[in-house]
Design a protein around this motif. Structure first.
Motif, PDB file in Angstrom:
ATOM      1  N   LEU A 138       0.280  21.353  -4.973  1.00 25.48           N
ATOM      2  CA  LEU A 138       0.532  20.284  -3.995  1.00 25.48           C
ATOM      3  C   LEU A 138       1.321  19.219  -4.762  1.00 25.48           C
ATOM      4  CD1 LEU A 138      -0.278  19.356  -1.075  1.00 25.48           C
ATOM      5  CD2 LEU A 138      -2.140  18.105  -2.131  1.00 25.48           C
ATOM      6  N   VAL A 139       2.484  18.874  -4.253  1.00 32.19           N
ATOM      7  CA  VAL A 139       3.366  17.959  -4.986  1.00 32.19           C
ATOM      8  C   VAL A 139       3.329  16.575  -4.337  1.00 32.19           C
ATOM      9  CG1 VAL A 139       5.712  17.683  -5.882  1.00 32.19           C
ATOM     10  CG2 VAL A 139       4.905  19.961  -5.229  1.00 32.19           C
ATOM     11  N   PRO A 140       2.881  15.535  -5.071  1.00 32.14           N
ATOM     12  CA  PRO A 140       2.849  14.194  -4.460  1.00 32.14           C
ATOM     13  C   PRO A 140       4.262  13.639  -4.263  1.00 32.14           C
ATOM     14  CG  PRO A 140       2.185  14.102  -6.771  1.00 32.14           C
ATOM     15  CD  PRO A 140       2.379  15.555  -6.448  1.00 32.14           C
ATOM     16  N   ASN A 141       4.464  12.921  -3.150  1.00 27.70           N
ATOM     17  CA  ASN A 141       5.776  12.310  -2.874  1.00 27.70           C
ATOM     18  C   ASN A 141       5.878  10.977  -3.609  1.00 27.70           C
ATOM     19  OD1 ASN A 141       6.467  14.381  -1.019  1.00 27.70           O
ATOM     20  ND2 ASN A 141       5.278  13.353   0.576  1.00 27.70           N
ATOM     21  N   THR A 142       5.990  11.061  -4.933  1.00 31.30           N
ATOM     22  CA  THR A 142       6.003   9.829  -5.726  1.00 31.30           C
ATOM     23  C   THR A 142       7.225   9.750  -6.637  1.00 31.30           C
ATOM     24  OG1 THR A 142       4.631  10.922  -7.384  1.00 31.30           O
ATOM     25  CG2 THR A 142       3.478   9.598  -5.748  1.00 31.30           C
ATOM     26  N   GLU A 143       8.208  10.605  -6.365  1.00 34.91           N
ATOM     27  CA  GLU A 143       9.414  10.610  -7.219  1.00 34.91           C
ATOM     28  C   GLU A 143      10.058   9.228  -7.249  1.00 34.91           C
ATOM     29  OE1 GLU A 143       8.738  12.874  -4.870  1.00 34.91           O
ATOM     30  OE2 GLU A 143       8.887  14.874  -5.800  1.00 34.91           O
ATOM     31  N   VAL A 148       0.870  -1.181   0.000  1.00 34.66           N
ATOM     32  CA  VAL A 148       0.000   0.000   0.000  1.00 34.66           C
ATOM     33  C   VAL A 148       0.911   1.236   0.000  1.00 34.66           C
ATOM     34  CG1 VAL A 148      -1.745   1.346   1.223  1.00 34.66           C
ATOM     35  CG2 VAL A 148      -1.889  -1.160   1.240  1.00 34.66           C
ATOM     36  N   LEU A 149       0.831   2.005  -1.070  1.00 33.48           N
ATOM     37  CA  LEU A 149       1.639   3.218  -1.178  1.00 33.48           C
ATOM     38  C   LEU A 149       0.872   4.374  -0.549  1.00 33.48           C
ATOM     39  CD1 LEU A 149       2.586   2.675  -4.920  1.00 33.48           C
ATOM     40  CD2 LEU A 149       4.118   2.349  -2.943  1.00 33.48           C
ATOM     41  N   ALA A 150       1.452   5.004   0.464  1.00 31.23           N
ATOM     42  CA  ALA A 150       0.761   6.105   1.149  1.00 31.23           C
ATOM     43  C   ALA A 150       1.782   7.166   1.551  1.00 31.23           C
ATOM     44  CB  ALA A 150       0.018   5.571   2.378  1.00 31.23           C
ATOM     45  N   THR A 151       2.511   7.635   0.540  1.00 29.94           N
ATOM     46  CA  THR A 151       3.630   8.539   0.828  1.00 29.94           C
ATOM     47  C   THR A 151       3.236  10.016   0.822  1.00 29.94           C
ATOM     48  OG1 THR A 151       4.254   8.224  -1.489  1.00 29.94           O
ATOM     49  CG2 THR A 151       5.521   7.013   0.136  1.00 29.94           C
ATOM     50  N   GLY A 152       1.950  10.320   0.682  1.00 35.62           N
ATOM     51  CA  GLY A 152       1.490  11.690   0.900  1.00 35.62           C
ATOM     52  C   GLY A 152       1.989  12.705  -0.108  1.00 35.62           C
ATOM     53  N   GLY A 177      -4.534   8.083  -0.010  1.00 33.51           N
ATOM     54  CA  GLY A 177      -4.191   9.375   0.585  1.00 33.51           C
ATOM     55  C   GLY A 177      -3.704  10.408  -0.418  1.00 33.51           C
ATOM     56  N   ASP A 178      -2.995  11.392   0.095  1.00 34.47           N
ATOM     57  CA  ASP A 178      -2.598  12.562  -0.696  1.00 34.47           C
ATOM     58  C   ASP A 178      -1.690  12.237  -1.885  1.00 34.47           C
ATOM     59  OD1 ASP A 178      -3.957  13.984   1.251  1.00 34.47           O
ATOM     60  OD2 ASP A 178      -2.316  15.367   1.675  1.00 34.47           O
ATOM     61  N   ALA A 179      -1.057  11.060  -1.874  1.00 29.79           N
ATOM     62  CA  ALA A 179      -0.170  10.699  -2.992  1.00 29.79           C
ATOM     63  C   ALA A 179      -0.961  10.255  -4.213  1.00 29.79           C
ATOM     64  CB  ALA A 179       0.789   9.578  -2.564  1.00 29.79           C
ATOM     65  N   THR A 180      -2.262  10.113  -4.083  1.00 24.93           N
ATOM     66  CA  THR A 180      -3.078   9.541  -5.155  1.00 24.93           C
ATOM     67  C   THR A 180      -3.953  10.589  -5.849  1.00 24.93           C
ATOM     68  OG1 THR A 180      -5.055   9.076  -3.838  1.00 24.93           O
ATOM     69  CG2 THR A 180      -3.291   7.438  -3.749  1.00 24.93           C
ATOM     70  N   ILE A 234       0.444  15.062 -13.036  1.00 26.89           N
ATOM     71  CA  ILE A 234       1.147  15.773 -11.967  1.00 26.89           C
ATOM     72  C   ILE A 234       1.782  14.831 -10.946  1.00 26.89           C
ATOM     73  CG2 ILE A 234      -0.123  17.935 -12.239  1.00 26.89           C
ATOM     74  CD1 ILE A 234      -1.791  17.130  -9.763  1.00 26.89           C
ATOM     75  N   GLY A 235       1.893  13.558 -11.330  1.00 27.70           N
ATOM     76  CA  GLY A 235       2.641  12.628 -10.480  1.00 27.70           C
ATOM     77  C   GLY A 235       1.820  11.913  -9.422  1.00 27.70           C
ATOM     78  N   GLU A 236       0.496  12.094  -9.437  1.00 26.39           N
ATOM     79  CA  GLU A 236      -0.346  11.376  -8.473  1.00 26.39           C
ATOM     80  C   GLU A 236      -0.558   9.936  -8.941  1.00 26.39           C
ATOM     81  OE1 GLU A 236      -3.155  15.148  -7.102  1.00 26.39           O
ATOM     82  OE2 GLU A 236      -3.774  13.903  -8.787  1.00 26.39           O
ATOM     83  N   ILE A 237      -0.617   9.001  -7.974  1.00 24.82           N
ATOM     84  CA  ILE A 237      -0.809   7.586  -8.301  1.00 24.82           C
ATOM     85  C   ILE A 237      -2.277   7.359  -8.688  1.00 24.82           C
ATOM     86  CG2 ILE A 237      -0.645   5.214  -7.439  1.00 24.82           C
ATOM     87  CD1 ILE A 237       1.290   6.402  -5.228  1.00 24.82           C
ATOM     88  N   THR A 238      -2.491   6.790  -9.862  1.00 30.88           N
ATOM     89  CA  THR A 238      -3.858   6.544 -10.330  1.00 30.88           C
ATOM     90  C   THR A 238      -4.436   5.325  -9.613  1.00 30.88           C
ATOM     91  OG1 THR A 238      -3.158   7.357 -12.484  1.00 30.88           O
ATOM     92  CG2 THR A 238      -5.247   6.169 -12.422  1.00 30.88           C
ATOM     93  N   ILE A 239      -5.580   5.502  -8.966  1.00 36.52           N
ATOM     94  CA  ILE A 239      -6.222   4.379  -8.256  1.00 36.52           C
ATOM     95  C   ILE A 239      -7.687   4.252  -8.662  1.00 36.52           C
ATOM     96  CG2 ILE A 239      -4.756   4.305  -6.196  1.00 36.52           C
ATOM     97  CD1 ILE A 239      -6.949   5.988  -4.757  1.00 36.52           C
ATOM     98  N   ASP A 240      -8.234   3.057  -8.394  1.00 30.69           N
ATOM     99  CA  ASP A 240      -9.674   2.888  -8.621  1.00 30.69           C
ATOM    100  C   ASP A 240     -10.404   2.944  -7.277  1.00 30.69           C
ATOM    101  OD1 ASP A 240      -9.440   0.435  -7.351  1.00 30.69           O
ATOM    102  OD2 ASP A 240      -9.680  -0.774  -9.175  1.00 30.69           O
TER     103      ASP A 240
END
Ligand code: FAD
Length: 309
Positions: free
Chosen positions: A238-243, A104-108, A275-278, A255-261
């Motif tokens: 708002l920059v997602p922490n997904t680098e 589960v990726l939740a890096t905000g 969360g905020d990373a998505t 913009i780097g957000e993780i695509t989820i269903d």
């Protein structure tokens, strides 16, 4: 190997870890800093059923709650890459690799900063980033919003209903927000909009914000807002922490957000996010917690259907 490995220790990660561990499966949580953005928050008044709390206090309760379930917590570690072999391999910056059947990726995320003098100094003392969170603290006062994109103009409209007066400062010569928002903002008599304005300093009295300095990009003149400013809302992204996912196969949006269903599933089997990373449209504590729970339940559903052991 873990059954569920949660990456991130903010509200989304904590909720995911608790929901996973309550299924009796091997759960790990790796985070750079437990608590996430909550650690940078002073007053929280919209955590439903708790009329008022403070960030560090809520973060401590999150950690205590997670610890009650025997979750393997690893803090002070940064994820560097996610690879997909027989299991999912989370590579850490330290060089170690954690293996799990699901993730589960939740890096905000983090608010983009202006980087001008006064911003850091007056953070939480007038400099704010979240109108839903901090707007009511400025009731009846005068505030500025930096940024004339959708988030800036939405913030201005939202704040105009609470505060006495809002001044929007936009760097470019036109607002970049949707026309319908611009029209609405222009129709409100307690919103002023200044374009071609480069904010150069947030001023204060040593204790809290009391003004703002900007350069008029047309005349080159340095000006000060002639108002008794109590707050400055920075709305420049708002920059997602997904680098760390850029070399992975996880699908990110523009913009780097993780695509989820709706189950928190990403495009990769066994990889969930919350969360905020998505791509979730609203970024808030209660929303992140619900999303974390959803992602953990999604991961559990995946595990009971998969043959990998
Ligand atoms: P985050 O809280 O951002 O947590 C991310 C976690 O991931 C952290 O543990 C971080 O260390 C970790 N991490 C990041 N990158 C990596 C990596 N590469 N490897 C390992 N770990 C990593 N919301 C409200 O509802 N009410 C409020 O009053 C409120 N006030 C706010 C005030 C401020 C100043 C800010 C900044 C935000 C506020 N918010 C508020 C928003 C709220 O904090 C967020 O929506 C929420 O924290 C998002 O939770 P999250 O778990 O998705 O991410």
């Amino acid at each position: 190997a873990y059954d569920v490995l949660v990456v991130g220790g903010g509200p989304a990660g904590a909720a995911a870890a608790i929901y996973a561990a309550r299924k009796g499966i091997r759960t790990g949580l790796v985070a750079e800093r437990f608590g996430g953005q909550v650690m940078d928050t002073v007053g929280i008044e919209n955590f439903i059923s708790v009329p008022y709390t403070e960030g560090p206090k809520l973060a401590a309760s999150l950690e205590q709650h997670v610890k009650e379930y025997g979750v393997d917590i690893i803090t002070g570690q940064r994820a560097a890459n996610l690879a997909h072999n027989q299991l999912l391999d989370l590579e850490l910056q330290s060089g170690a690799t954690l293996k799990s059947r699901s993730i589960v990726l939740a890096t905000g995320a983090r608010w983009r900063q202006l980087g001008v003098p006064g911003e850091e100094e007056y953070k939480t003392r007038g400099v704010a980033y979240c109108p839903h969170c901090d707007g009511p603290f400025f009731k009846g006062k005068q505030v500025a919003v930096i940024g004339g994109g959708n988030s800036g103009i939405e913030a201005a409209i939202d704040l105009a209903g609470i505060v006495q007066h809002v001044t929007v400062l936009e760097f470019a010569d036109t607002l970049r927000a949707d026309e319908v928002l611009v029209r609405k903002a222009r129709s409100m008599d307690n919103i002023d909009i200044i374009t071609n304005a480069q904010t150069t300093e947030i001023l204060g009295d040593g204790n809290k914000v009391n003004g703002l300095q900007y350069t008029d990009r047309v005349s080159g003149e340095s000006k000060q807002l002639q108002l008794q400013l109590a707050g400055v809302f920075v709305q420049i992204g708002l920059v997602p922490n997904t680098e760390f996912l850029k070399d992975s196969e996880v699908e990110l949006n523009r913009i780097g957000e993780i695509t989820i269903d709706e189950r928190g599933a990403t495009n990769l089997p066994g990889v969930y996010a919350a969360g905020d990373a998505t791509t979730v449209p609203y970024k808030q504590i209660v929303i992140s917690m619900g999303a974390g729970a959803t992602a953990a339940l999604g991961a559990f559903d995946y595990l009971i259907r998969s043959s990998v052991s």
